[in-house]
Enzyme design. Structure first.
Site, PDB file in Angstrom:
ATOM      1  CB  SER A  15      -8.271 -27.368 -53.593  1.00  0.00           C
ATOM      2  OG  SER A  15      -6.896 -27.052 -53.635  1.00  0.00           O
ATOM      3  CG  HIS A  42      -7.637 -23.431 -53.572  1.00  0.00           C
ATOM      4  ND1 HIS A  42      -7.601 -24.281 -52.482  1.00  0.00           N
ATOM      5  CD2 HIS A  42      -8.436 -22.393 -53.204  1.00  0.00           C
ATOM      6  CE1 HIS A  42      -8.344 -23.776 -51.517  1.00  0.00           C
ATOM      7  NE2 HIS A  42      -8.864 -22.650 -51.934  1.00  0.00           N
ATOM      8  CG  ASP A 135     -10.492 -22.153 -48.566  1.00  0.00           C
ATOM      9  OD1 ASP A 135     -11.150 -21.520 -47.708  1.00  0.00           O
ATOM     10  OD2 ASP A 135     -10.335 -21.760 -49.733  1.00  0.00           O
TER      11      ASP A 135
END
Length: 199
Positions: A15, A42, A135
């Site tokens: 991310s 992400h 995540d």
């Protein structure tokens, strides 16, 4: 630290700070690599991803944005498209999903890792990098529980440590490494071998 003969596919999740991290890792993949590499990073949903275009110029292996129903090709890096979950399905082939976000994320690292475990089982390498949410923790735990190999970027070397720390909290990783150390391990992946048979 040698992965030769051990791995049929690689999944990577990142991310915040992920582009910089992948700039170290993906160019380390050798031409003629056998395992495919699936990547979830992400990104803001309101702009198209140019990750495949960026990394294709820097890598010795083919780099593509994943397409729905596409058959998996050995030695190719597949990026999840923006705002779609990426899954690996029987074949193996790729699947894209517009299901609800997981941990506020679509694509979700967990969704990719858990689907890849179903196909590659203990022949899967899961890598969690820098990121600012949880995540990937459940997905990496699934790789661990299936007997696959797990690597987490050393949290003190990340731009945002929450993703790495969350993964380590759920399960111990096989290795906790710097980016340069992870790149070195990726260079030990098989270049040639017989194709994987999926039961």
């Amino acid at each position: 630290m040698n992965l030769a003969g051990r791995i049929d596919a690689v999944v990577i999740g990142a991310s915040a700070g992920g582009i910089e991290a992948l700039t170290v890792l993906l160019p380390a993949l050798a031409r003629g690599l056998r395992p495919p590499v699936f990547v979830v990073l992400h990104l803001p949903r309101n702009r198209p991803s140019v990750l495949a275009e960026i990394f294709a110029k820097r890598c010795a292996v083919p780099v593509r944005e994943a397409e729905d129903k596409e058959m998996v090709t050995s030695g190719t890096v597949y990026f999840a498209p923006n705002d779609y979950h990426l899954l690996v399905d029987q074949g193996p082939q790729l699947a894209l999903s517009a299901d609800e976000p997981v941990h506020h994320s679509r694509p979700s690292v967990d969704v990719l890792f858990e689907s890849a475990v179903d196909i590659y089982k203990d022949r899967l390498l899961g890598i969690i990098l820098t990121g600012a949410n949880e995540d990937g923790a459940t997905g990496l735990a699934a790789v661990h529980d299936a007997g696959g190999v797990t690597i987490v970027q050393r949290p003190d070397t990340t731009l945002a440590p929450m993703m790495a720390l969350s993964a380590l909290k759920l399960r111990p990783a096989d290795w906790v490494l710097t980016l340069d150390e992870i790149a070195g391990m990726l260079q030990t992946l098989d270049a040639t071998a017989t194709p994987m048979q999926v039961s």
